[in-house]
Each structure stands twice: as C-alpha cells, then as structure tokens.
Design an enzyme around this catalytic site. Sequence first.
Site, PDB file in Angstrom:
ATOM      1  CD  GLN A 139      -2.669  -1.002   2.671  1.00 46.29           C
ATOM      2  OE1 GLN A 139      -2.543  -1.980   3.393  1.00 46.29           O
ATOM      3  NE2 GLN A 139      -3.382   0.052   3.034  1.00 46.29           N
ATOM      4  CG  PHE A 145      -8.452  -5.820   3.892  1.00 46.40           C
ATOM      5  CD1 PHE A 145      -9.560  -5.175   3.351  1.00 46.40           C
ATOM      6  CD2 PHE A 145      -8.124  -7.075   3.415  1.00 46.40           C
ATOM      7  CE1 PHE A 145     -10.312  -5.767   2.354  1.00 46.40           C
ATOM      8  CE2 PHE A 145      -8.876  -7.680   2.409  1.00 46.40           C
ATOM      9  CZ  PHE A 145      -9.980  -7.021   1.885  1.00 46.40           C
ATOM     10  CD  GLU A 161      -1.153   2.490   6.859  1.00 48.71           C
ATOM     11  OE1 GLU A 161      -2.295   2.020   7.048  1.00 48.71           O
ATOM     12  OE2 GLU A 161      -0.796   3.577   7.349  1.00 48.71           O
ATOM     13  NE  ARG A 178      -7.388   6.959  11.991  1.00 48.83           N
ATOM     14  CZ  ARG A 178      -8.071   7.949  11.405  1.00 48.83           C
ATOM     15  NH1 ARG A 178      -9.386   8.042  11.559  1.00 48.83           N
ATOM     16  NH2 ARG A 178      -7.465   8.833  10.654  1.00 48.83           N
ATOM     17  NE  ARG A 214     -12.838  -1.578   5.061  1.00 52.54           N
ATOM     18  CZ  ARG A 214     -13.514  -2.208   4.103  1.00 52.54           C
ATOM     19  NH1 ARG A 214     -13.389  -3.515   3.954  1.00 52.54           N
ATOM     20  NH2 ARG A 214     -14.306  -1.555   3.291  1.00 52.54           N
ATOM     21  CB  THR A 268      -3.949  11.212  13.444  1.00 52.11           C
ATOM     22  OG1 THR A 268      -3.144  10.045  13.484  1.00 52.11           O
ATOM     23  CG2 THR A 268      -5.413  10.828  13.437  1.00 52.11           C
ATOM     24  CB  ALA A 314      -5.880   7.507   6.592  1.00 50.13           C
ATOM     25  CD  GLU A 373      -9.228   3.346   7.714  1.00 49.71           C
ATOM     26  OE1 GLU A 373      -9.165   4.586   7.635  1.00 49.71           O
ATOM     27  OE2 GLU A 373      -8.442   2.679   8.387  1.00 49.71           O
TER      28      GLU A 373
HETATM   29  N1  LUZ Z   1      -2.272   5.397   8.779  1.00 50.14           N
HETATM   30  C1  LUZ Z   1      -1.590   6.395   9.367  1.00 50.14           C
HETATM   31  C2  LUZ Z   1      -3.598   5.289   8.881  1.00 50.14           C
HETATM   32  O1  LUZ Z   1      -0.368   6.443   9.263  1.00 50.14           O
HETATM   33  N2  LUZ Z   1      -2.268   7.345  10.034  1.00 50.14           N
HETATM   34  C3  LUZ Z   1      -3.610   7.329  10.187  1.00 50.14           C
HETATM   35  O2  LUZ Z   1      -4.192   8.211  10.804  1.00 50.14           O
HETATM   36  C4  LUZ Z   1      -4.310   6.247   9.604  1.00 50.14           C
HETATM   37  N3  LUZ Z   1      -5.624   6.140   9.758  1.00 50.14           N
HETATM   38  C5  LUZ Z   1      -6.262   5.101   9.222  1.00 50.14           C
HETATM   39  C6  LUZ Z   1      -5.538   4.155   8.519  1.00 50.14           C
HETATM   40  N4  LUZ Z   1      -4.236   4.255   8.343  1.00 50.14           N
HETATM   41 MO1  MOS Z   2      -5.226   1.451   6.508  1.00 46.45          MO
HETATM   42  S1  MOS Z   2      -5.813   0.611   8.197  1.00 46.45           S
HETATM   43  O1  MOS Z   2      -4.092   0.805   5.655  1.00 46.45           O
HETATM   44  O2  MOS Z   2      -6.062   2.724   6.109  1.00 46.45           O
END
Ligand code: LUZ
Ligand code: MOS
Length: 783
Positions: free
Chosen positions: A195, A226, A230, A308, A340, A440, A509, A720
């Site tokens: 991702q 999902f 990431e 979060r 997610r 965030t 996010a 999400e």
């Molecule tokens: N990833 C991140 C995220 O680095 N910061 C976030 O606030 C976030 N929120 C949802 C999913 N991935």
């Molecule tokens: Mo995410 S939990 O890869 O937005």
Amino acid sequence: MNRAVPHESAAKHVTGEAVYIDDMLVNEQLLVGKVVYSPHAHARIVSFDLEEARNTPGVHAVLSYRDIPGHNQMGPVVKDEVCLAEHEVVCVGQAVVLIAAETDEQCREAERKIKVQYEVLEPILTIEQAISAASLLGPPANMKRGEPDSSIRTSPHTIKGELHTGAQEHWYLESQVCLCVPGEHKEMNVFSSTQHPSETQSLIAEVLGVGKNEVVVEVRRMGGAFGGKETQGNHTACWAALLCNATNRPVKIRLFRDDDMIMTGKRHRFLSNYEVGYDDEGRILAANFDLHSDGGCATDLSFAIMQRAMLHVDNAYYIPDCSVSGTVYKTNLPSNTAFRGFGGPQGMAVIEQVIDRIARALHKDPAEVRHTNFYGMKDRNVTHYGQEVENNRLFMMYDQIMKSSEYLQRCKAIAAFNQESEFFKKGIALTPVKFGISFTTSFLNQAGALVLIYKDGTILVNHGGTEMGQGLHTKMQQVAASEFGVSLDRVKVNATNTSKVPNTSATAASAGADLNGMAVKNAVDILKGRIAENLAQYWNERDRLVTTRRDDIVFENNTITDSHYPKRNISFADAIPLLYLRQVQLSASGFYKTPNIGWDKDKGWGKPFHYFAFGMAVTEVNLDILTGHHNIIRTDILHDVGDSLNAGIDIGQVEGGYIQGLGWVTTEEVKWDGEGNLMTHSPDTYKIPGVQDIPKDFRTELLQNAPNPNTIRRSKAVAEPPLMLALSAWLAIKDAVSAVGNHELEPEFSLPATNEVILLSIEDLKRRKAEKTPAATTPEFAK
Ligand code: LUZ
Ligand code: MOS
C-alpha cells in the site's frame, strides 16, 4: 460523471486476466525466495551454521544479517525492527535467514540443513503480562477536557468496567508477495504488493545501502490489503531485494498462507477500562478511558493506531468532561499493524458498550440513549480533543433509518417473539459511526499526480495511490475524465510507480480518493489552463473576428468550446495534435495537501480531521441459545459518502466493510498458545465470514443530497468507516443474550462474540439469575 461505472478491472478480475505479481511472466532466470523464521517467541541466538545449506544443489544464496549490505532495519516509523534477526529473536515468525534457489523444493531442502542454536527465554504474551512487567513500547499518551474525576463523583449514576477486544487477521486473498528484478549496476525494479510504494522503495534502498533513485517500486494492483500491506508489505519486499541483490537474478517471494498468518501482525488487541458518570436520562456527563493495546514486538504504527483509538472513544457522542489515556505494550508476538479502521473500531467498541450498559441499567431503549448523547448541531458539538463536529448528519440519518428499518415495530415484534420462544432469542441494535478523515500524522495528508496527454489525445493518469480492489483507479479515471470533459475510454490509469510520482503517502486512512483525486484534478487543471490559453491564441490568430479569452473555454462532451462563441470549438482529439505542433507541453504534475488541519499530539488538542464520515446500521439477529449459533436476519445500513464518486463501488465498500467488521465482532478469534505459537494459522482454524454469514436481508443505502464541501467532487471517503457499523451486530447478539434472562440482568460480554463467548455468557446469566431467583420469588408463606 459520478456514475456507478464498473471497476476498471472488473472483467479481468472475474476472467482471471488481471495480473497479480505471482502471475507475472519472468524468464527462466527467476529464483524462488524463502524466509526461515524463528520457532521461538523469545530466544537468544547462540550460533548458526549456514554452510551446508549454501552447498545444496540449486541454491544461489543463503543470507543472514551479516550479509546485509546496508542497514539491518525495516521499522517504518521507529527504527526498532531488524530485517533479519541478529542475536535475539522476539517473536515466532521473525525472519532469521533468507534462501534463494531455483525451486521451492530446493529452498526447503536448504532450510532443513540450516542449524540455528537458540537459548529460549521467557516470553510476554498477553497485555496483562505486559502490564505487570511494565513492558511498554513507549510513553503513554493522554487527552483531557474538563474535570472528569470530580464530575464522575457528582454524577447521579456511574458505571465502571473493562472490555477486551480481539485481534484480527487481514486475510487478503493475495498473501504478501514481491518480485525484484535487477537492473544495470545498482538499479532494481521491484514489483511489490504494498500500500506504500514510496516507503517500500525507501526501506529497500536502506537495506541495500543505495540511493532511493536506484530503486523503482511498481504496484499494478493488490489482491486485497486492508492495512496489512500499509507497512508489512515492506518486509517481503526487503527480503526479496536482498536475495535479488545477492544473486543478481530476479527473485520472487510469496508467503505461503500459513506462514503469512504466522509472520505478519494483526489488528491490535485492546484491554480498555472505563468509568462513566451519567444522569437519569442516560446522558453521559463525564468519562475516563484507559486504553491498553498489544503492540507486539516492535513499534510499527502502534502509536498512530492508539491515537486514532483515543480519537474515537467518543464515537458519535458528546462527553463534556473526558479523559483518555493510551498505552502501547510490548509483547513477544509479531508486531501488530494497521487494519481497516486503524484503532477506530477498538475505541468505538468501548463507548458503544458503555451506552448499551447505561440503557440496560435505566431500562431504556439503547437507540434512544444513543440519540440523547449524539453530538449537537449548535452546541454540545466539540469533541474531547477540541475539534468542532461540522455538518453533523447524525440526527438526519437517525430519523431516516429509524423509519426505513421499521425499528420500533421490530422491537415490539422481537419482544413478542422472545416471550414465546424458549430456545431461540432475537435481538436488535442500532449503532452510529462518526469517523475522522485524514491521517492524524498531519504531514502525511499530501498526494501527487502526473497526467500525460499523448499525441493521439489519449490520457494516461499516474497518481500516488495504490489499487487494492477498492476501485481507486476507477475513481481516478472518472475524476480525470469528468474534469477534462471527455469519455472514460480516453483515460487510462497507470500502475503506481515511484519513478512517476515520488514521496507519496500510504494508500490508507480511507483518504486515497480524497488526496489523489485532488492531485489528479490539480494536474488536469494545469493542463486545461495551458490548452485553453494556447487554443485561444490559435483561434485569435487564425480568425480575428472575436477574441477568445482563456477563461471562456469549457471542456465538455469530448469538445473544447468558447462558451461565448460556441462556433469556436474543436474536439479534444483534434485539439491535442494541433497543440503538439504548436509546441505546447502536454504533461503536468499535480499536488494536493489537505488544508486547515492541525493537531498537537502532545497536548491531544486541535483539528486532526478534514471532516467526519457518518454511518448508521440496524442489525437483527436470531440466536440459538443451546449452541450459541446466530444468524443475521436483517441489516439496514445508511451511509454517508457525500456525493458519491461511484455509487456501485461505494456500496461495495460499505457492504464489504460491514461484513469484514462482522468477522471481527463474531467469529474471527486469533489465538496463541502458551509459547507464542499462533494456533489459528489457516482457514480451518480461523473463521472469516462466508456467504452463509451475510445477512439474509441486507439493505444498504447511501445518504442522498449531502454533498461534502471542499473535497474532490463533493465526495467523502468510504473505505474504513463502514467496518464499524458491525458493532450493531455485536450488540444485537448481546441483546438476544440479555433476552435469555428476560432483560433483568446484564450479560457479561466481550468481543468477538464467538459461539463460545455467547454460550458462556448465557450460562453465566442463567446462573446469576438462578442465584437471585429465590430471593425475588420468596414464597407467600415465608413473608
Ligand atoms: N495510517 C496512518 C492510517 O499512518 N495514520 C492514520 O491516521 C491512519 N488512519 C487510518 C488508517 N491508516
Ligand atoms: Mo489502513 S488501516 O491501511 O487505512
């Protein structure tokens, strides 16, 4: 243009023509990579001997940390995650040795010849153990408004409790995979299921000890992610890159499903404590929340995830005096990661449990208590971290779904059913979602694009987002086509490539379409400006009848027209070659950063989110109280995506999110044994929702006439937020369990509500009821 066009690869997905990394054609030079991982949760590596493995026929490389040319690091935020273990292993599944060979069988043979001597150490495997050992990944975080302690003390009623919420396995259909192809000298081309191509590129450059300009990462599509890719797509990519670098041959690593489940992190388990004060109406006056998460063996994104969670313990409710603490614990399990919702579900589960308990204590309808606590339209509209809840859709959505779901009638019907039925009990719950949209970590809210128009008038869009099945490329194709006023078939979206758009953020996010959509629009606007200026010039030179000004030119119906003098028009397809001959630059890069957000994470105060996405769901279940098995009879969802960019894709995301959430709240139980081995490492021990688990009657609607200001085509993020709508299923099950005791006692309940949890809860309820019964029904003669 905001039509529900099919996903750009829909036909390819179903015919099998869509190319995933494992399908890519590579010549016979391709080597297979394998990761040899730790069998211990915590151990010292006393010695290892790789000689015999290296001499196995067909084996081209066997690597340990000593063979890493650059830094032995792949921590995405904090550098606390080695690429290959050095002197200690900190979880089962941690990579220790890498093998590249001509076949999988040769890899396995080499693995059998590797001798690693471990001295086993005591592991920490639960949050409770980590709390008593004070094993933290970093300092706790805090947020506070008002004086919750004293307000709780003066409240008419208080409740206290704790809630365990479980881990969750991502179960992307395509397991972690990466193919690395060597280029000339230090160059490497990387095809990764990630991702976050830019981070994958950075980490590969770091482990190889080369500049980022030597590494190109490309992502055509992922077979699901999902959040599991990431950061943790990086791992497989770094390992494959090391083997490719060592052998100078293309190397592919695809993790076998069970290995993937054993090696990769999950959704964070949480143990949450709360103390809440409320009044006779069920209105919350004050609350203290202490959240504890299992971060696993390294930091990964655990602090952002905890943050979060802390930003979502309010969900849709105004809490006047509120304090929240969040502590991330270090355990000997694979580092837990994004999934997610990213902590949002863990935070929301707590407040939804609290509201449910308040309603049960006051014998009120939980939906009504939710409504009483909703953020207000004009007052009671500032969150516990200082952000105003603007464009609040809660009341409007509540009124609509109460009616469309026939909530009140069904509550009555359920009560009547439960009176008559001994072995089946029904339950119902309505839960809302308010989810903050933006990373965030504020600086991550940026995106880039590179839009090219070729001489034949076809358009190629590059942007920094990745496609994981969610339809981002389709939406970007639609954005480019609508902004240029051309038909969709003129626009193609390229595979994501770090040599086209640099320094991107993860597609995460829920912000992929928001951020990249704006960046694509920015590039298109630049091109339109150039096209308009040069066409105006051309027309004005050609025939001096009237003057066309750049701003008069409109792009629609595949045509470029002077709006004041419509006879001056040219098809898009004819305009482009003309402009090429006039030496006009036909490519542009675009950029976007989210405006007006700012957040002080040390103070826990500010405006972290560009806006909120809202949703609401009503779920009804039927519970077999002898087996603990439940069925979802009906689910109604009303979800807010602003002006949808693509209603077909958005409904798919809403329904998919809810179903994935159902798994988390019901059947998906991640279990480790006392030595830190994952017991649920395949589909026969880990139960994700199947077709049978989908609600029999499933009604999903998108909120209409609710455009979202200051976003791409007035849309809202979707990915999400709908996952958390599944909390309605969890509380509907609790409602059905409560019916077993005629709603006189509150069931003990945790998340996930597996058959086992449900049965134990029923047994506990019956026992408590039986103990109380003699007192409550004292015979007449004894009075
Ligand atoms: N990833 C991140 C995220 O680095 N910061 C976030 O606030 C976030 N929120 C949802 C999913 N991935
Ligand atoms: Mo995410 S939990 O890869 O937005």
